[in-house]
Design an enzyme around this catalytic site. Structure first.
Site, PDB file in Angstrom:
ATOM      1  CG  ASP A 142       2.051   0.539   8.291  1.00 42.77           C
ATOM      2  OD1 ASP A 142       2.007   0.464   7.095  1.00 42.77           O
ATOM      3  OD2 ASP A 142       1.918   0.027   9.388  1.00 42.77           O
ATOM      4  CG  PHE A 168      -4.317  -4.569  -1.061  1.00 44.65           C
ATOM      5  CD1 PHE A 168      -4.841  -4.743  -2.321  1.00 44.65           C
ATOM      6  CD2 PHE A 168      -4.933  -3.983  -0.038  1.00 44.65           C
ATOM      7  CE1 PHE A 168      -6.043  -4.516  -2.788  1.00 44.65           C
ATOM      8  CE2 PHE A 168      -6.139  -3.212  -0.370  1.00 44.65           C
ATOM      9  CZ  PHE A 168      -6.716  -3.567  -1.909  1.00 44.65           C
ATOM     10  CD  GLU A 169      -1.247  -1.398   3.455  1.00 48.12           C
ATOM     11  OE1 GLU A 169      -2.094  -1.394   4.583  1.00 48.12           O
ATOM     12  OE2 GLU A 169      -0.062  -1.691   3.671  1.00 48.12           O
ATOM     13  N   GLY A 183       1.671  -5.687  11.644  1.00 47.78           N
ATOM     14  CA  GLY A 183       2.423  -4.771  10.515  1.00 47.78           C
ATOM     15  C   GLY A 183       2.684  -3.753  11.552  1.00 47.78           C
ATOM     16  CG  ASP A 184      -0.288  -1.640  13.758  1.00 55.41           C
ATOM     17  OD1 ASP A 184      -0.204  -1.002  12.654  1.00 55.41           O
ATOM     18  OD2 ASP A 184      -1.284  -2.427  14.176  1.00 55.41           O
ATOM     19  CG  ASN A 226      -0.297  -4.835   2.657  1.00 49.60           C
ATOM     20  OD1 ASN A 226      -0.566  -4.421   1.718  1.00 49.60           O
ATOM     21  ND2 ASN A 226      -0.837  -4.993   3.617  1.00 49.60           N
ATOM     22  CB  THR A 283       6.222  -0.199   6.491  1.00 48.32           C
ATOM     23  OG1 THR A 283       5.198   0.454   7.118  1.00 48.32           O
ATOM     24  CG2 THR A 283       7.636  -0.038   6.867  1.00 48.32           C
ATOM     25  CG  ASP A 333      -3.082  -7.928   4.227  1.00 41.25           C
ATOM     26  OD1 ASP A 333      -2.540  -7.755   3.188  1.00 41.25           O
ATOM     27  OD2 ASP A 333      -2.648  -8.433   5.405  1.00 41.25           O
TER      28      ASP A 333
END
Lengths: 371, 371
Positions: free
Chosen positions: B118, B152-153, B252-253, B150, B148, B123
């Site tokens: 991750d 933006f990442e 997210g975690d 988002n 995984t 974000d």
């Protein structure tokens, strides 16, 4: 699922295996508690302070300043209002003093705080910790609601060598009266001849029904309403548990977490001393109820752990032999890996979904006046 | 319960609340995994790097040397053979480089290692981390089985601004082809007009059936067998998820942990591209199956968390307002406490015992050739 409340757990952390927080937090969570977790050490694995350790380990200890800073930030953010407090292994006197300060503050703020203090000092006649922490632990005792020492830790804390019923009584009395501990749980004491003979016949393990090679441990629970009226005697319960052979780590940490999780306040229950055995019914106290659950579940987890260890290839279940281990450290490591507590595989046991009969503890009615 | 295997989880630890390891480890344990837990930080609570943080926090970060030492001791004790690896927030470039070294070693030792990375970078257009970690994350990508990010990442990692279907395709293609990631899970991307229009009609949220004020997020999963044959296109699945208002930390975690927990290797499944929709049946890939479970469970946990937050007294559910929070930090703290994920209370959801229909993801059959 409703929340059972919030536990603040302060103990050691290992990346691999199930000791300290890794043995305590998951069971508490399974039983519905939100757990705030402060790690006193961050190690790779269980250290080597006893024959159940890996011998080699690495990582860092939180010093007193780091612990205090975490507590201070939690305080500033109003995150320090647990219903229950659990403390276990804390390395070194300064860190322990920082935890004592915290416990004192929480106790003052919330007289209803349920604080289980596991005074992790040693086992089987050997200290794990530096002797300078002993007075600090003694100073912590009056803050605790429940303590869970093994017989050796009782000896160290009270300075009474337990060799017969009289000395056992003296030690328990000191913990209640000098240290104001309402609930003393002597988690395990070998059932030697003197202790077996002191037990009422109906509380002894039935002769002949068991393998004569099986050793037994006794768990003793003594509870008193505090501040105790002068001369008021505690209520004592016991339970005999068959020993499972071999060293396992984290058993005490799991046991203490389960005692705390299963303790349910019920003010009426501590007052039933006078009619404990009216109509042949043995009444539980809140602590004897909690400990009976903890004993049954811990024993069941140990049983599946032992079965798993026995199912491993021979080289992973070499017997404990300190000399051979010295020569070949991997020997010890392989053994320890196979004996890590099976708390993940046994989570249905912990949740009470495994059909386990947790039984009850027996009232030791004449503990204080048996000859 | 049988063991599902062993996960090594490397991420942040907070004493209070549910982010990082506190959001990931308990769900993995509930689902049967033994989890080895290495803490990259030990903080009092979630930090203040975004509007979902508490603003004030304290504790220590493990530096690269401490992390490497823990890994080294685990290695010496033969404790480094996880089946699955999960990495989340890791502070600073040097610590990240130490984790990269470890991931590389584990990948080399076990080509079957399932590594969910991750890439916690930021974000909603804002970086949480120092820009110097971006190239390190890029270097880690080829080691991962599943990522995984988002939206933006994804942008940060690929250097592609996602503004339309073409740029989305380009970014996904870069992750598969330049960085050799077999399973790309874009955990959330707002369902803006261009994205909604690009979706096949039957995958769009049905008009009129929902509150027009409810926003939607899209989760996109793209999987390919690697090493991919030149020109082989990935299989793309999507699912629309209604937004739950307000900031929640640790989502997210939790999501990433659930994706890893539910991923079941099934070599046949990735090969069904050609007949995905024969007979009107949409075939799952292992990753779309895992993500559908993770979406449903995460959404259900968020729902009970939101319900709980709404049930609190008004002063504990003040709306996000950065200006007012600045003036009165306790305002933010009270809000955050009420919005901590209810993973303990929702553990039956996580275990799959809550009667939740996790549904499936939809195949986006013409993702690569829609105009």
């Amino acid at each position: 699922m409703m929340s059972k409340g919030r536990v603040l757990s302060i103990q050691s952390h290992v990346a691999f295996g199930y000791v300290g927080g890794k043995a305590a937090v998951f069971p508490l969570q399974c039983l519905g508690y939100d757990v705030d977790v402060v790690n006193t050490v961050n190690f790779s694995n269980h250290s080597g302070t006893n024959p159940a350790g890996y011998g080699r380990f690495g990582g860092s200890r939180a010093n007193a300043a780091e612990l205090s800073y975490i507590f201070e930030m939690m305080e500033k953010n109003s995150l320090l209002s647990p219903d229950r407090l659990l403390t276990g292994y804390i390395p070194g006197g300064e860190a322990l003093a920082a935890v004592t300060d915290l416990a004192r503050k929480l106790r003052k703020r919330n007289p209803e705080l349920l604080y289980l203090l596991d005074p992790v000092l040693g086992d089987a006649g050997k200290l794990y910790v530096s002797p300078d922490v002993i007075p600090i632990y003694r100073a912590m005792l009056p803050l605790a609601s429940i303590i869970t020492p093994n017989w050796f830790e009782v000896e160290v804390l009270t300075d009474v060598k337990i060799t017969d019923l009289l000395s056992l009584r003296r030690a328990v009395k000191i913990l209640h009266e000098e240290y104001s501990v309402p609930n003393v749980v002597v988690s395990s004491i070998p059932l030697k001849a003197w202790l077996k003979d002191a037990l009422p016949r109906e509380l002894q393990p039935p002769p002949g029904e068991h393998d004569p090679d099986v050793d037994f441990l006794l768990c003793i629970v003594s509870s008193v309403d505090l501040p105790s009226k002068s001369g008021a005697l505690s209520t004592v319960h016991t339970r005999v548990v068959p020993c499972i052979p071999g060293y396992f780590s984290g058993v005490g940490d799991l046991f203490s977490a389960l005692v705390l999780a299963h303790y349910e306040r019920s003010p009426a229950l501590n007052h039933v001393q006078t009619n404990h055995i009216s109509n042949g019914i043995t009444y539980d106290t809140p602590i004897s109820h909690a400990v009976s659950q903890a004993i049954a579940k811990t024993h069941a987890i140990l049983t599946i752990t032992h079965q798993h260890a026995m199912s491993l290839p021979e080289e992973e279940r070499l017997p404990t032999d300190e000399e051979l281990d010295e020569v070949e450290p991997d020997r010890q490591v392989r053994r320890m890996k196979g004996r890590e507590l099976r708390i993940i595989q046994g989570q249905d046991i912990i949740r009470g979904n495994a059909g386990l009969d947790s039984g009850r503890m027996d009232l030791w009615a004449n503990f204080w006046d048996a000859k």
